[in-house]
Every structure is written in C-alpha cells, then in structure tokens.
Design an enzyme around this catalytic site. Sequence first.
Site, PDB file in Angstrom:
ATOM      1  N   PRO A   1       0.812  -1.259   0.003  1.00  0.00           N
ATOM      2  CG  PRO A   1       0.408  -0.861   2.311  1.00  0.00           C
ATOM      3  CD  PRO A   1       0.746  -1.865   1.279  1.00  0.00           C
TER       4      PRO A   1
ATOM      5  CB  CYS B   1       1.621  31.358 -16.101  1.00  0.00           C
ATOM      6  SG  CYS B   1       2.446  32.706 -15.283  1.00  0.00           S
ATOM      7  CD  GLU B   2       0.289  25.983 -18.430  1.00  0.00           C
ATOM      8  OE1 GLU B   2      -0.545  25.787 -19.130  1.00  0.00           O
ATOM      9  OE2 GLU B   2       1.526  26.170 -18.991  1.00  0.00           O
TER      10      GLU B   2
END
Length: 440
Positions: A286, A354-355
């Site tokens: 896990p 900046c997207e």
Amino acid sequence: MTTRRSLMNRLGHVLPATAEVTNGKLRIGGIAVSELVAEYGTPLHIYDEEALRAQMRSYVDGMRQRWPNSDVLFASKAAPLVAIYAIAAAEGMAIDIAGSGELELALAAGVDPERIYFHGNAKTDYELARAIEVGVHMIVVDSEDELDRLERLVPATHKQRLLLRVIPGVDAQTHASMNTGGSDSTFGLPPARVHELIEDLRDHDRLDVVGVHVHIGSQILNTGQFAEAVAALAPIGGLKVYDLGGGLGVAYHEHEIAPSVDEYLDALIAAARKHLPADAQLLIEPGRSTVARAGVTAYRVVVVKQTGKRFVAVDGGMADQLEVPLTGVRFDAILADRADEAPDTEVQLVGRQCESGDLLIDDARLPSPRVDDIVVMPVTGAYSYTMTNNYNGALRPAVVMVSNGKARLAARREEVADLLRLHEPAGGYDWRNPQLTASK
C-alpha cells in the site's frame, strides 16, 4: 459544538484522525494550522504522525492476523521522505522503491537493505548494479530485457532473489493514468510467458525467481478487482512468494467513500485462500492509502477577484499539487481560522502557475474567502510532495510532522540558493559571459 459537529460530519472522514476545531481554528496533532503556517510558511505540507503510524500498524497487524506468513511494503513513491521511510520501518513495514533516488533516501533513513524491494519498468544498469551492491532483498523484474541486464550484472558470488511481474488482464476502475493491470499495460509480462521464464530460470546459478508480482493500479475503490488480480495468479502455482500489489483508494472529498483497510484485506485474503498455496508468503504494498489522509497542505490566499467567475488564487498550485491536472482528483478545502463558518460561496480555487489548468478545486465551497486566509486541502499526503516541481521557479514546500502538540521539520523549504546551485558553471563555462570563458 453544533458548528463543529457539522464540519466534522462533512469532512471528518477526509481529515487526519487527530483533526479538531477549537474556537474556529483547525488543529492537527494538537497544533493550530495557522500556528504552523506562522512558523514554517506556505505552501506547507503537514502530516499527522500519530495517524500515519496508526494506519501503518493497521496494515501490518491486519495482514499478520489473516495470513501470518506475510509482509507489508510501503510503496514509497507515494511519499518519498526520509522521515516517512524511517517511520514505516519502525512500524514494521518493508520498503518498496521504484528508482535509485528512492533507494538512497531509504538507505539514508536507516532502512536495512534486506527490507527493500526494487520495482520499476525501466531500471538502468546503474540502478540495478547499485541495488545489487547494497544488497536489496528483492528485485521485481518487469521485462526480459531486465533479465538480460541482471544476467550481466549479478556477480558469480551472489544469488539475487527476483519476482516476475505478471499482467493480470484486469482493467482497474480508476483514472486511465493509474490503470496498470490491463492486457495492454506497459508494466509486466503475460502470465504464459512468466510461467515459461520461471521454468527456464529454475536452475540458474545467480538468478533466483522465488515468486511473482501483480499490481492493477491506484485509487481503486472496488475491492472485487483486487480479488480478480489474485485469481489471475492461480495458474502460476507452487511458488514461495506472491506479491499482490497495492492500489487501495481513499476518500478525497465530502461525498466520496472508500473501503476500509479491513474490507480490503478481507477481500484480498479470501481470494488468496481460494487461489494460492497455503504455505506461500504473501506481500502487499500500500502507498496512497497509507499516507494520503494523514497529510494536508496549507496555502495562503493571495488574490480574490471576480471575472466571469469568482476566483481565489493561493500561493501554491500545480507545482506542488500535480495530481489534480494529472489524475483529475477532486479535493475539498477548509479555511484554517474560520473552520466553524458555514461554506456559503462557490469559487474557483486556483494556483499561481501560469496555466489555465492550474485549477486546484473547481467550484470549491468556502466561507467567503479573503486575502490572507489560510486554505487547507485535506488528503494530500500521497503524491503531493512526490510530484513537486519548480514550474515558474516555484520552490518546494517544507514538510512538517505534528504529534501531541509538537512539530518537527521533516523536509526544509527549498531556497533560491538550492535552485541556483544546479545551474552553477560546470567545467569552467560561464553562460553569463561566454566570450570571456572561451578566451581562457
């Protein structure tokens, strides 16, 4: 008390186990998040150490009770932090690594190489040689090319234990980027070919194939699919070790429910009793479900503005929370110092990269946010730090462990000097003045 119950009823199952609200302030491990932010800054990854250790013990104890000849590996790609490697080892977990960097972090944490398993679908000669050199317990082979490399690299004086990764043909019900068990997966080999390779290598003097490995993906909420993967191993019988992988999903937001560790182990072990040898060693690995809920990320609100929608921009984003654009995971958010206020506003919670894709939460519900509010996103303990990057020159956040009212720094905040160090002139060439350098 009424508002506190309301908050915990909504988000208690995604917050760390020690989370509570006192006088409107969210506290984790006995410390107000705003106090941690004041000391360590933002963005800040915060882990509830007590909850983390308890989750690890639930896996280790749960497996031992159901199948005594077993081991639990922490899939460390979920949170490759020296502190977490050390905690996992202390709580009885072995370590699953998937690259030489993770190997070195595990060794730095004091993990015994005999407790390390090396995964990965494209291991280099260097990585394999290093793993052999330090004496990792097991290498999980993903391809025949890897076997060819091991044939060259394993010295005559050494016998390396191996597992062969099997493609089970189980298309996991998860995001496409996290589905690794389908018949066209890039990971592993077809069962028939694995069976042939086991026979071919049975008497090899240096390569000791002791078992097989299977893994169908991550963030899986249907435990029946894990049972399907176990069933796919039934034809490959008579082996000493069966690694059944990991992949149990977690609840990320208010309306998501995930199976418990007990429900997962019950389904897995029931399938193992039906399909696998009773005297075999079982392994599970896990990752996400070990660390995700124990961690939260705190940000500071920098901008609140209204255009076509109401935008709330924080001082982090996809540079430290890449799972959002990569896997489409949905988070919830809380205002750390206004945690008892009812959410009354829907906003686009966005980051500073900046997207347009730097959207942390679409239509997040918050009490009318203000500049300088501290926003907390729960369930970020897995893969957030793992995928941190320097997009737009962002600096990697600090990581802090909290427990019983005390905080310990697990990873310091990256500084500009760290960023610039990688760009120092190499070999005497100075990019700032190339003509001067060339004339020397």
